[in-house]
Scaffold this motif. Structure first.
Motif, mmCIF file in Angstrom:
data_model
loop_
_atom_site.group_PDB
_atom_site.id
_atom_site.type_symbol
_atom_site.label_atom_id
_atom_site.label_comp_id
_atom_site.label_asym_id
_atom_site.label_seq_id
_atom_site.Cartn_x
_atom_site.Cartn_y
_atom_site.Cartn_z
ATOM 1 N N LEU A 397 0.825 -1.200 0.000
ATOM 2 C CA LEU A 397 0.000 0.000 0.000
ATOM 3 C C LEU A 397 0.858 1.247 0.000
ATOM 4 N N THR A 398 0.251 2.332 -0.411
ATOM 5 C CA THR A 398 0.803 3.672 -0.227
ATOM 6 C C THR A 398 -0.276 4.497 0.447
ATOM 7 N N PHE A 399 0.149 5.422 1.300
ATOM 8 C CA PHE A 399 -0.795 6.198 2.099
ATOM 9 C C PHE A 399 -0.217 7.587 2.282
ATOM 10 N N GLY A 400 -1.012 8.597 1.970
ATOM 11 C CA GLY A 400 -0.518 9.963 2.093
ATOM 12 C C GLY A 400 -1.655 10.949 2.256
ATOM 13 N N ALA A 401 -1.296 12.165 2.640
ATOM 14 C CA ALA A 401 -2.258 13.256 2.801
ATOM 15 C C ALA A 401 -1.685 14.495 2.149
ATOM 16 N N SER A 402 -2.537 15.282 1.495
ATOM 17 C CA SER A 402 -2.088 16.497 0.821
ATOM 18 C C SER A 402 -3.117 17.593 1.007
ATOM 19 N N ALA A 406 0.022 22.716 -2.036
ATOM 20 C CA ALA A 406 0.665 21.509 -2.572
ATOM 21 C C ALA A 406 1.542 20.793 -1.548
ATOM 22 N N ARG A 407 1.182 20.904 -0.288
ATOM 23 C CA ARG A 407 1.938 20.178 0.737
ATOM 24 C C ARG A 407 1.497 18.715 0.778
ATOM 25 N N HIS A 408 2.439 17.853 1.165
ATOM 26 C CA HIS A 408 2.161 16.417 1.204
ATOM 27 C C HIS A 408 2.881 15.805 2.403
ATOM 28 N N ALA A 409 2.248 14.785 2.992
ATOM 29 C CA ALA A 409 2.863 14.039 4.098
ATOM 30 C C ALA A 409 2.599 12.558 3.878
ATOM 31 N N ILE A 411 3.375 8.346 5.528
ATOM 32 C CA ILE A 411 3.182 7.587 6.768
ATOM 33 C C ILE A 411 4.203 8.020 7.813
ATOM 34 N N GLY A 412 3.697 8.348 8.990
ATOM 35 C CA GLY A 412 4.552 8.747 10.092
ATOM 36 C C GLY A 412 4.938 10.210 10.092
ATOM 37 N N ASP A 413 4.492 10.964 9.079
ATOM 38 C CA ASP A 413 4.869 12.372 8.960
ATOM 39 C C ASP A 413 3.748 13.281 9.452
ATOM 40 N N ARG A 414 4.011 14.588 9.353
ATOM 41 C CA ARG A 414 3.098 15.609 9.839
ATOM 42 C C ARG A 414 2.772 16.568 8.697
ATOM 43 N N LEU A 415 1.481 16.840 8.498
ATOM 44 C CA LEU A 415 1.045 17.805 7.485
ATOM 45 C C LEU A 415 0.596 19.070 8.205
ATOM 46 N N ASP A 416 1.370 20.150 8.063
ATOM 47 C CA ASP A 416 1.079 21.410 8.742
ATOM 48 C C ASP A 416 0.315 22.334 7.803
#
Length: 503
Positions: A397-402, A406-409, A411-416
């Motif tokens: 799998l791939t998992f991300g948030a944007s 155009a910011r992106h984070a 797994i395990g990261d932080r989206l500010d």
């Protein structure tokens, strides 16, 4: 307690020591080698209910001994249903003593073996080869559980005399495999071989790891490091072998992941002794990670009592998915809010804890984003939470948030982003037929979607940081029991959604 010896000496045993330990009377042999080259004595006694966790039997070893061999038996007294019967562990410390964390440790087999030997050039798996020097050795007995009538035991000690052999220099696995540069690497960090209570040899584990599509494994025998040098010719460009230990206390188990080869971590303490923090630091000083194992397991002594303040990660999925794992997952999820606002959080891991057939190596496995297939890079990825757990190498799998400029984070990261900024969460899955994707936040599960019958699909969901402090993904099979969640096929560490307008 009662006790006696038969053989070169006959002495009544006596009890000394603090409440946490018990010391029996010394066993003494002749000062000179007998004509037949060996001598044997047997110690018998009964441990009463409520005995200390560890009982020491001192053995006075004279000069000229090349091998010490020990065997033991104990009575498994029938007990009523619901009452614990007898179970007795065993190990040994040499003339350097039994101090907690000291240098005298020479081996431990728990309840997996009824006999062992130690000499300079070899030792039983679970024990450390080396010279048998003159002085006071200590056989350590561990009454794991004791029947109401007590635990009768007999320990037979044999000393064999002669010229000592030469202790071979240990050969340890390298800290680097060829790898693929930065990428996702699959591993199983909780495994047992014949060097503790497993049934597979190291060679069989290595073969099973390759068959499971793993890139790295961690050797984690119960309370000993003797397997660290047992992997010669088993590593390769395709398999990184890390060395560790499952530190098996009476108040829970912790996997020391990727400690320096040859490192021994002591286990002879409970939560009440306030010693775990010290030994967690010892694991880190040896370059390893502190990972509480199966924290909600129901076996005696397995439930985790030390808290998670010293943990680098926590094993929330252990072997085939069970209700115990569901509890561990929920308990871990309850801690994730601490990751908001820049506070620390504890990543999740999954491991097989495989001991024997038909238990599967790599079921489950932790998939780690690392700069390369090296000890340092793998540990960095686990520590940062750049990982997910899969039931097998078939699941990816791939998992991300944007959102927001155009910011992106990942797994395990932080989206500010600002509190009200729309955020798109996206999960791509392959290898999960019949499964459903779930997006879980600090409020609970806020979005679910079935995957296509092929098991490959993409799921998106929109939210904001003011609505979801974090988002993580679960991929679940259909429920086996109505009203209960289905078993996991995959689980990600969270992505934290943080408002720039909050501290």
């Amino acid at each position: 307690m009662t006790g006696s010896t038969t053989g070169p000496t006959r002495r009544q045993l006596f009890v000394t020591g603090a409440a946490a330990t018990l010391t029996l009377g010394s066993v003494t042999f002749a000062n000179a080698a007998p004509a037949d080259g060996e001598e044997t004595t047997t110690v018998r006694g009964t441990l009463p209910p409520g005995s200390p966790d560890y009982v020491y039997l001192p053995v006075e070893v004279p000069r000229g001994v090349r091998e010490i061999a020990v065997s033991y038996t104990y009575e498994k007294t029938p007990v009523p249903t619901g009452t614990q019967g007898n179970a007795l562990d065993i190990g040994i410390f040499d003339e350097r003593g039994t101090d907690l964390g000291g240098r005298g440790f020479r081996g431990w087999s728990g309840g997996a073996r009824t006999e062992f030997f130690v000499r300079a050039d070899a030792a039983t798996p679970g024990y450390i080869p080396g010279p048998v020097r003159a002085g006071t050795w200590n056989i350590v007995l561990g009454p794991y559980t004791t029947a109401p009538e007590g635990l009768p035991y007999a320990v037979t000690i044999t000393l064999r005399y002669g010229a000592p052999g030469k202790t071979p220099a240990p050969v340890y696995p390298p800290e680097r495999a060829k790898g693929r540069g930065r990428g996702w690497y699959r591993g199983d960090c909780h495994l047992h071989s014949v060097y503790s209570d497993g049934r597979r040899t190291p060679g069989e584990i290595a073969a099973a790891a390759r068959a499971a599509g793993l890139d790295f494994i961690n050797t984690s025998e119960h309370n000993n490091h003797s397997a660290h040098s047992a992997w010669e010719r088993l590593w390769g460009d395709d398999l990184l072998i890390l060395t560790g230990e499952e530190v098996t206390t009476r108040n829970g188990h912790v996997v020391a992941v990727a400690t320096d080869p040859g490192t021994f971590i002591d286990w002879r303490y409970r939560a009440r002794d306030n010693r775990f923090g010290h030994f967690a630091r010892e694991i880190r000083r040896a370059g390893g990670l502190v990972v509480p194992a199966h924290p909600h397991a129901s076996c005696i002594g397995c439930n985790w009592k030390f808290g998670f303040g010293d943990a680098d990660a926590v094993e929330v999925w252990n072997g085939p998915y069970t209700p115990e794992d569901e509890i561990a997952l929920a308990s871990w999820d309850n801690t994730l809010v601490d990751g908001a606002g820049g506070r620390g959080w504890t990543p999740a891991m999954g491991n097989s804890d495989a001991h024997r057939e038909p238990q599967l190596v790599g079921m489950p496995q932790t998939v780690v984003l690392a700069d390369d297939l090296t000890r340092e890079a793998i540990l960095d990825g686990i520590r940062a939470g750049h990982s997910y757990i899969a039931e097998s190498s078939s699941v990816s799998l791939t998992f991300g948030a944007s959102g927001g400029r155009a910011r992106h984070a990942g797994i395990g990261d932080r989206l500010d982003v600002d509190a009200g900024t729309p955020v798109t969460v996206r999960l791509e899955v392959t290898g999960a037929p019949g499964c459903t994707a779930h997006f879980v936040t600090d409020q609970g599960t806020l979005h679910t979607a079935p995957l296509p019958e092929s098991g490959a699909g993409t799921v998106e969901w929109r939210t904001t940081p003011q609505y979801a402090t974090y988002v993580r993904a679960e991929v679940r099979h259909a429920p086996k029991v109505p009203g209960l969640p289905g078993p996991l096929a995959a689980l990600t560490n969270p992505i934290f959604l943080t408002s720039e307008n909050q501290g």
